[in-house]
Enzyme design. Structure first.
Site, mmCIF file in Angstrom:
data_model
loop_
_atom_site.group_PDB
_atom_site.id
_atom_site.type_symbol
_atom_site.label_atom_id
_atom_site.label_comp_id
_atom_site.label_asym_id
_atom_site.label_seq_id
_atom_site.Cartn_x
_atom_site.Cartn_y
_atom_site.Cartn_z
ATOM 1 N N ARG A 64 0.720 9.511 14.489
ATOM 2 C CA ARG A 64 0.376 10.139 13.209
ATOM 3 C C ARG A 64 -0.465 11.372 13.482
ATOM 4 O O ARG A 64 -1.489 11.301 14.157
ATOM 5 C CB ARG A 64 -0.409 9.162 12.350
ATOM 6 N N ASP B 144 3.111 -1.277 12.283
ATOM 7 C CA ASP B 144 1.988 -0.392 12.613
ATOM 8 C C ASP B 144 2.556 0.946 13.113
ATOM 9 O O ASP B 144 3.271 0.981 14.115
ATOM 10 C CB ASP B 144 1.165 -1.058 13.722
ATOM 11 N N PRO B 145 2.271 2.059 12.422
ATOM 12 C CA PRO B 145 2.854 3.335 12.854
ATOM 13 C C PRO B 145 2.442 3.701 14.289
ATOM 14 O O PRO B 145 1.281 3.551 14.664
ATOM 15 C CB PRO B 145 2.300 4.342 11.855
ATOM 16 N N GLY C 100 3.111 1.504 -3.098
ATOM 17 C CA GLY C 100 2.238 1.712 -4.256
ATOM 18 C C GLY C 100 1.796 3.171 -4.329
ATOM 19 O O GLY C 100 1.839 3.808 -5.379
ATOM 20 N N SER D 179 -14.436 1.600 12.710
ATOM 21 C CA SER D 179 -15.532 0.658 12.442
ATOM 22 C C SER D 179 -15.472 -0.529 13.404
ATOM 23 O O SER D 179 -16.489 -0.927 13.972
ATOM 24 C CB SER D 179 -15.506 0.200 10.974
ATOM 25 N N ASN D 180 -14.276 -1.087 13.612
ATOM 26 C CA ASN D 180 -14.176 -2.226 14.543
ATOM 27 C C ASN D 180 -14.704 -1.869 15.929
ATOM 28 O O ASN D 180 -15.542 -2.578 16.490
ATOM 29 C CB ASN D 180 -12.714 -2.661 14.693
ATOM 30 N N TYR E 18 0.844 -1.207 0.000
ATOM 31 C CA TYR E 18 0.000 0.000 0.000
ATOM 32 C C TYR E 18 0.878 1.256 0.000
ATOM 33 O O TYR E 18 0.746 2.127 -0.860
ATOM 34 C CB TYR E 18 -0.888 -0.042 1.238
ATOM 35 N N ASN F 96 -6.253 9.496 8.461
ATOM 36 C CA ASN F 96 -7.383 8.639 8.879
ATOM 37 C C ASN F 96 -8.721 9.388 8.870
ATOM 38 O O ASN F 96 -8.877 10.388 9.578
ATOM 39 C CB ASN F 96 -7.155 8.090 10.282
ATOM 40 N N ARG G 237 -3.529 8.259 16.430
ATOM 41 C CA ARG G 237 -3.992 8.637 15.090
ATOM 42 C C ARG G 237 -4.777 9.939 15.256
ATOM 43 O O ARG G 237 -5.206 10.292 16.358
ATOM 44 C CB ARG G 237 -4.933 7.571 14.490
HETATM 45 P P1 NAD Z 1 -12.701 1.937 0.349
HETATM 46 O O1 NAD Z 1 -12.021 0.613 0.406
HETATM 47 O O2 NAD Z 1 -14.005 2.104 1.030
HETATM 48 O O3 NAD Z 1 -12.899 2.390 -1.157
HETATM 49 C C1 NAD Z 1 -12.035 2.051 -2.203
HETATM 50 C C2 NAD Z 1 -12.872 1.776 -3.437
HETATM 51 O O4 NAD Z 1 -11.990 1.437 -4.514
HETATM 52 C C3 NAD Z 1 -13.820 0.592 -3.248
HETATM 53 O O5 NAD Z 1 -15.095 0.944 -3.726
HETATM 54 C C4 NAD Z 1 -13.181 -0.521 -4.090
HETATM 55 O O6 NAD Z 1 -14.113 -1.463 -4.563
HETATM 56 C C5 NAD Z 1 -12.517 0.286 -5.190
HETATM 57 N N1 NAD Z 1 -11.393 -0.400 -5.827
HETATM 58 C C6 NAD Z 1 -10.379 -1.071 -5.225
HETATM 59 N N2 NAD Z 1 -9.537 -1.561 -6.148
HETATM 60 C C7 NAD Z 1 -10.041 -1.196 -7.367
HETATM 61 C C8 NAD Z 1 -9.623 -1.411 -8.702
HETATM 62 N N3 NAD Z 1 -8.513 -2.117 -8.992
HETATM 63 N N4 NAD Z 1 -10.380 -0.907 -9.708
HETATM 64 C C9 NAD Z 1 -11.515 -0.214 -9.428
HETATM 65 N N5 NAD Z 1 -11.955 0.021 -8.187
HETATM 66 C C10 NAD Z 1 -11.219 -0.467 -7.162
HETATM 67 O O7 NAD Z 1 -11.645 3.012 0.888
HETATM 68 P P2 NAD Z 1 -11.804 4.566 1.183
HETATM 69 O O8 NAD Z 1 -11.575 4.770 2.634
HETATM 70 O O9 NAD Z 1 -13.026 5.114 0.548
HETATM 71 O O10 NAD Z 1 -10.521 5.129 0.447
HETATM 72 C C11 NAD Z 1 -10.609 5.774 -0.821
HETATM 73 C C12 NAD Z 1 -9.210 6.250 -1.233
HETATM 74 O O11 NAD Z 1 -8.705 7.162 -0.264
HETATM 75 C C13 NAD Z 1 -8.190 5.124 -1.356
HETATM 76 O O12 NAD Z 1 -7.369 5.377 -2.468
HETATM 77 C C14 NAD Z 1 -7.389 5.226 -0.080
HETATM 78 O O13 NAD Z 1 -6.082 4.765 -0.247
HETATM 79 C C15 NAD Z 1 -7.443 6.721 0.195
HETATM 80 N N6 NAD Z 1 -7.263 7.005 1.634
HETATM 81 C C16 NAD Z 1 -8.293 6.787 2.529
HETATM 82 C C17 NAD Z 1 -8.096 7.031 3.872
HETATM 83 C C18 NAD Z 1 -9.193 6.842 4.900
HETATM 84 O O14 NAD Z 1 -8.935 7.014 6.088
HETATM 85 N N7 NAD Z 1 -10.406 6.517 4.517
HETATM 86 C C19 NAD Z 1 -6.839 7.469 4.325
HETATM 87 C C20 NAD Z 1 -5.821 7.651 3.404
HETATM 88 C C21 NAD Z 1 -6.048 7.431 2.050
HETATM 89 N N1 UDP Z 2 -6.391 -0.993 15.732
HETATM 90 C C1 UDP Z 2 -6.780 -1.565 16.946
HETATM 91 N N2 UDP Z 2 -7.831 -2.424 16.948
HETATM 92 C C2 UDP Z 2 -8.544 -2.739 15.823
HETATM 93 C C3 UDP Z 2 -8.150 -2.136 14.593
HETATM 94 C C4 UDP Z 2 -7.064 -1.281 14.587
HETATM 95 O O1 UDP Z 2 -6.181 -1.305 17.996
HETATM 96 O O2 UDP Z 2 -9.499 -3.508 15.921
HETATM 97 C C5 UDP Z 2 -5.262 -0.044 15.723
HETATM 98 C C6 UDP Z 2 -4.209 -0.341 14.660
HETATM 99 O O3 UDP Z 2 -3.252 -1.262 15.144
HETATM 100 C C7 UDP Z 2 -3.617 1.043 14.441
HETATM 101 C C8 UDP Z 2 -4.803 1.994 14.662
HETATM 102 O O4 UDP Z 2 -5.757 1.241 15.399
HETATM 103 O O5 UDP Z 2 -2.629 1.325 15.394
HETATM 104 C C9 UDP Z 2 -5.443 2.490 13.365
HETATM 105 O O6 UDP Z 2 -5.715 1.361 12.573
HETATM 106 P P1 UDP Z 2 -6.474 1.424 11.161
HETATM 107 O O7 UDP Z 2 -6.403 0.051 10.582
HETATM 108 O O8 UDP Z 2 -7.815 2.047 11.320
HETATM 109 O O9 UDP Z 2 -5.657 2.459 10.271
HETATM 110 P P2 UDP Z 2 -4.094 2.690 9.971
HETATM 111 O O10 UDP Z 2 -3.260 1.779 10.813
HETATM 112 O O11 UDP Z 2 -3.957 2.414 8.520
HETATM 113 O O12 UDP Z 2 -3.909 4.105 10.345
#
Ligand code: NAD
Ligand code: UDP
Length: 313
Positions: free
Chosen positions: A277, A273-274, A148, A189-190, A145, A174, A211
């Site tokens: 942030r 795991d960071p 990428g 969500s969890n 991720y 986040n 976070r």
């Molecule tokens: P999400 O998983 O809910 O949404 C991602 C969407 O992309 C989904 O609908 C999935 O089906 C679609 N998708 C995945 N791979 C695909 C592919 N190869 N072709 C077409 N569609 C594809 O996630 P989100 O939280 O809505 O995140 C949206 C974007 O924002 C992502 O690029 C994510 O990296 C970025 N982002 C989100 C957060 C956050 O906290 N929500 C934080 C940092 C970056």
């Molecule tokens: N985390 C947790 N319990 C859970 C899910 C996540 O303690 O059920 C922690 C996870 O290890 C991280 C933080 O919550 O330190 C945020 O996790 P998330 O997966 O939401 O996002 P990211 O790590 O990508 O910021």
């Protein structure tokens, strides 16, 4: 004038809110998604809008469309989902970026990349300014991720310099809110779903990692402001809420707001795991006149209402 706007990943959490906002603002919206983590329920209410189109497509394959703007959001965002098929995750970010940038180049469209605070990795600089180059493992389980998304940023800047494509790069921190998949494994969500069901709250590590959580409406506002910012402003720009919480504090708030009897249960911290942030958002304030408005408690209340109905569906 009505714009035709492509939203990749439009059926996901952020994408569905974005499609709705762009339609409300009078645009034509094409939502493209392969439904890996997205859900038709998120966009069901838009399907009979004359100005909304849905395309099932994977961004790792080229597509030919005529559009004025592209928001490139396609990519799974939760660690369990992006680690499920890590090779596909890298392909989605890298090949997906190339395909969307080629489309933008051909259409002369403006294109925004949903990048991430993960480009900073497990940061040694805290809080994080855009100038920080990050501390990312190239070989760990989050690398598919993080790397990428880093490569996608590189591609955006090379298409800008080499071909003059109009780009906007947004580093999202986040974000949470309605339309999150209740079972996608992210912390908000969890915790809410576990609290609502009276199950144990799964705390990874000792819960002192931090976070900064941004409510989705604030985030979408920042995203649209960035797309509409002056042409010379490319970013990268941090968009997130600078108020930092530990996971212990988050769990306590969720338990309090849901009135749950759930107890915290501690599990090992996942690899890489960071530990901390927090965004510095001075650039967003200056260039976009943007800062988040929704307090964590208010956003959590709205999210709890959504998750209550989502887990009943
Ligand atoms: P999400 O998983 O809910 O949404 C991602 C969407 O992309 C989904 O609908 C999935 O089906 C679609 N998708 C995945 N791979 C695909 C592919 N190869 N072709 C077409 N569609 C594809 O996630 P989100 O939280 O809505 O995140 C949206 C974007 O924002 C992502 O690029 C994510 O990296 C970025 N982002 C989100 C957060 C956050 O906290 N929500 C934080 C940092 C970056
Ligand atoms: N985390 C947790 N319990 C859970 C899910 C996540 O303690 O059920 C922690 C996870 O290890 C991280 C933080 O919550 O330190 C945020 O996790 P998330 O997966 O939401 O996002 P990211 O790590 O990508 O910021």
């Amino acid at each position: 004038m009505k714009k035709r706007i492509l939203v990749t990943g439009g059926a996901g959490f952020l994408g569905s809110h974005l499609c709705e906002r762009l339609l409300k603002e009078g645009n034509e919206v094409i939502c493209l998604d392969n439904f890996f983590t997205g859900d038709k329920k998120n966009i069901e209410h838009l399907l009979d809008n004359h100005y909304f189109e849905l395309i099932r497509h994977d961004v790792t394959f080229p597509i030919s469309l005529e559009v004025d703007e592209i928001y490139n959001l396609a990519c799974p965002a939760s660690p369990p989902h992006y680690q499920f098929d890590p090779v596909q995750t890298t392909k989605t970010s890298v090949i997906g970026a190339i395909n969307m940038l080629d489309l933008a180049k051909r259409c002369k469209a403006k294109i925004l990349q949903a990048s991430t605070s993960e480009v900073y990795g497990d940061p040694e600089v805290h809080p994080q300014p855009e100038s920080y180059r990050g501390s990312v493992s190239t070989t760990g389980i989050r690398a598919c991720y993080d790397e990428g998304k880093r490569c996608a940023e590189t591609l955006f800047f090379d298409y800008y310099r080499q071909y003059g494509v109009k780009i906007k790069v947004m580093r999202i921190f986040n974000t949470y809110g309605p339309n999150m998949n209740p079972y996608d494994g992210r912390v908000v969500s969890n915790f809410i779903v576990q609290a609502l069901k009276g199950e144990d709250i799964t705390m990874y590590g000792d819960g002192t990692q931090s976070r900064s959580f941004c409510y989705v409406d604030d985030l979408i506002d920042g995203m649209i402001r960035l797309m509409n910012s002056r042409d010379e402003f490319t970013g990268p720009v941090n968009i997130g809420n600078p108020v930092e919480f530990t996971m212990l504090e988050l769990a306590e708030k969720v338990i309090h707001l849901t009135g749950s009897k759930s107890k915290m249960v501690f599990h090992p911290l996942p690899q890489d795991d960071p530990l901390q942030r927090q965004p510095i958002i001075d650039l967003a304030k200056k260039e976009l006149d943007w800062e988040p408005k929704v307090m964590l408690e208010d956003g959590l209340k709205k999210s709890i209402e959504y998750f209550k109905s989502a887990i009943e569906r």
